[in-house]
Design an enzyme around this catalytic site. Structure first.
Site, PDB file in Angstrom:
ATOM      1  CG  HIS A  85     -37.382  71.597   0.040  1.00 41.50           C
ATOM      2  ND1 HIS A  85     -36.346  71.021  -0.659  1.00 41.50           N
ATOM      3  CD2 HIS A  85     -38.361  71.848  -0.865  1.00 41.50           C
ATOM      4  CE1 HIS A  85     -36.682  70.947  -1.942  1.00 41.50           C
ATOM      5  NE2 HIS A  85     -37.900  71.443  -2.086  1.00 41.50           N
ATOM      6  CG  ASN A 124     -38.699  75.950  -3.036  1.00 39.95           C
ATOM      7  OD1 ASN A 124     -38.035  76.945  -2.736  1.00 39.95           O
ATOM      8  ND2 ASN A 124     -38.285  74.712  -2.829  1.00 39.95           N
ATOM      9  CD1 TRP A 125     -40.215  81.438  -6.642  1.00 41.51           C
ATOM     10  CD2 TRP A 125     -39.277  83.439  -6.277  1.00 41.51           C
ATOM     11  NE1 TRP A 125     -41.143  82.396  -6.950  1.00 41.51           N
ATOM     12  CE2 TRP A 125     -40.597  83.642  -6.740  1.00 41.51           C
ATOM     13  CE3 TRP A 125     -38.504  84.562  -5.976  1.00 41.51           C
ATOM     14  CZ2 TRP A 125     -41.151  84.908  -6.914  1.00 41.51           C
ATOM     15  CZ3 TRP A 125     -39.046  85.832  -6.147  1.00 41.51           C
ATOM     16  CH2 TRP A 125     -40.362  85.989  -6.613  1.00 41.51           C
ATOM     17  CE  LYS A 126     -36.338  73.579  -5.806  1.00 44.56           C
ATOM     18  NZ  LYS A 126     -35.960  72.193  -6.031  1.00 44.56           N
ATOM     19  CD  GLU A 128     -33.793  71.273  -3.331  1.00 48.73           C
ATOM     20  OE1 GLU A 128     -33.869  72.489  -3.074  1.00 48.73           O
ATOM     21  OE2 GLU A 128     -34.340  70.762  -4.328  1.00 48.73           O
ATOM     22  N   GLY A 130     -41.347  73.952  -7.852  1.00 48.88           N
ATOM     23  CA  GLY A 130     -39.983  74.472  -7.897  1.00 48.88           C
ATOM     24  C   GLY A 130     -39.726  75.150  -9.236  1.00 48.88           C
ATOM     25  N   GLY A 131     -39.077  74.407 -10.150  1.00 47.94           N
ATOM     26  CA  GLY A 131     -38.661  74.963 -11.446  1.00 47.94           C
ATOM     27  C   GLY A 131     -39.732  75.773 -12.148  1.00 47.94           C
ATOM     28  N   GLY A 150     -37.092  68.195  -9.204  1.00 45.78           N
ATOM     29  CA  GLY A 150     -36.098  68.733 -10.124  1.00 45.78           C
ATOM     30  C   GLY A 150     -35.587  67.728 -11.143  1.00 45.78           C
ATOM     31  CD  GLU A 162     -41.755  69.360  -2.332  1.00 45.55           C
ATOM     32  OE1 GLU A 162     -42.122  70.027  -3.297  1.00 45.55           O
ATOM     33  OE2 GLU A 162     -40.716  69.607  -1.696  1.00 45.55           O
ATOM     34  CB  SER A 167     -41.136  67.075 -12.063  1.00 40.08           C
ATOM     35  OG  SER A 167     -39.752  66.984 -11.771  1.00 40.08           O
TER      36      SER A 167
END
Ligand code: PEP
Length: 247
Positions: A92, A9-11, A94, A231-232, A170, A164, A210
């Site tokens: 998601h 997930n590149w956000k 967010e 993600g990251g 994150g 998640e 994470s």
């Protein structure tokens, strides 16, 4: 057999040359021990999805449920499908917390995505407060019941569930492999009581929060963890590829 999946997930990250470079590095080096998806920013979706999606499927991070119309700023499931997206993230955390997306809205998005033939990656998970008051199962069950469990068994074949925990996204705090697997088993138990064992055993359930090259192996070795939503660590090709190789 459940599919093993690693999804990035590149956000809202990367400029065009960086996005192209990252996609190139991933698709050139991905091997076939699992299915790989990249959920890219909407503005790059058409270009990246026009590349060969043999190794890496391209997905959208969000889309709206109406096909067309006066919805300024939105992109529809129909449009992302027409631009060759293979999948879409729905729910998601967010989207839930920053854009206040409700379980009811997410249900409409799930239906619209499946109508277009997209794979739905449905995200669920509890906040820190909910975890600390031991409400994770209740919260997750409601998310599933309100947005997903109206689907038929046939439709569930195109759904991947991503657990998640919000407190792990994150933050650098990963759920322990036991904590994560416990929730995955709970989700599978609920899938079994709703859809039966066959269906429950065919739905892939990913862990997200994470996840990185140093914990992926432990997480992926658990009985009910079928991969990760990353993600990251999906923004660095080396890390993302290492995570794929953790199976
Ligand atoms: C995510 O955004 O889905 C996620 C899991 O992020 P991170 O890996 O950075 O915690």
């Amino acid at each position: 057999m459940r599919k093993k999946i690693v999804a990035g997930n590149w956000k809202m990250n990367l400029l065009p040359n960086e996005a192209n470079q990252l996609f190139h590095e991933i698709s050139e080096n991905t091997n076939s021990n699992c299915q790989v998806y990249a959920f890219v920013p909407g503005i790059y979706l058409a270009e990246l999805a026009s590349k060969n999606q043999k190794n890496v499927f391209v997905g959208a991070q969000n889309a709206y449920y109406e096909d067309f119309g006066a919805f300024t700023g939105e992109i529809s499931m129909k449009q992302i499908k027409a631009n060759r997206a293979k999948a879409v993230l729905v729910g998601h955390s967010e989207r839930r917390s920053v854009f206040l997306e409700s379980n009811e809205l997410l249900k409409l998005k799930v239906d619209a995505a499946l109508k277009e033939g997209l794979d739905v990656f449905f995200c669920c998970g509890e906040t820190l407060d909910e975890r600390e008051s031991n409400q994770q199962e209740e919260v997750i069950l409601k998310q599933l019941q309100d947005s997903l469990f109206h689907l038929s068994e046939e439709e569930m074949k195109n759904v991947v569930i991503a657990y998640e925990p919000v407190w792990a996204i994150g933050t650098g705090k990963t759920a322990s492999k036991e904590q994560a697997n416990e929730v995955h088993q709970f989700i599978r138990k609920e899938l079994t009581s709703k859809y039966g064992e066959n269906c429950a055993n065919s739905v892939s359930i990913l862990y997200g929060g994470s996840c990185n090259p140093s914990n992926a192996k432990d997480l992926f070795s658990q009985s009910d963890i079928d991969g990760g939503l990353i993600g990251g660590a999906s923004l660095k090709s080396k890390d993302f590829l290492e995570i794929q190789n953790s199976f």
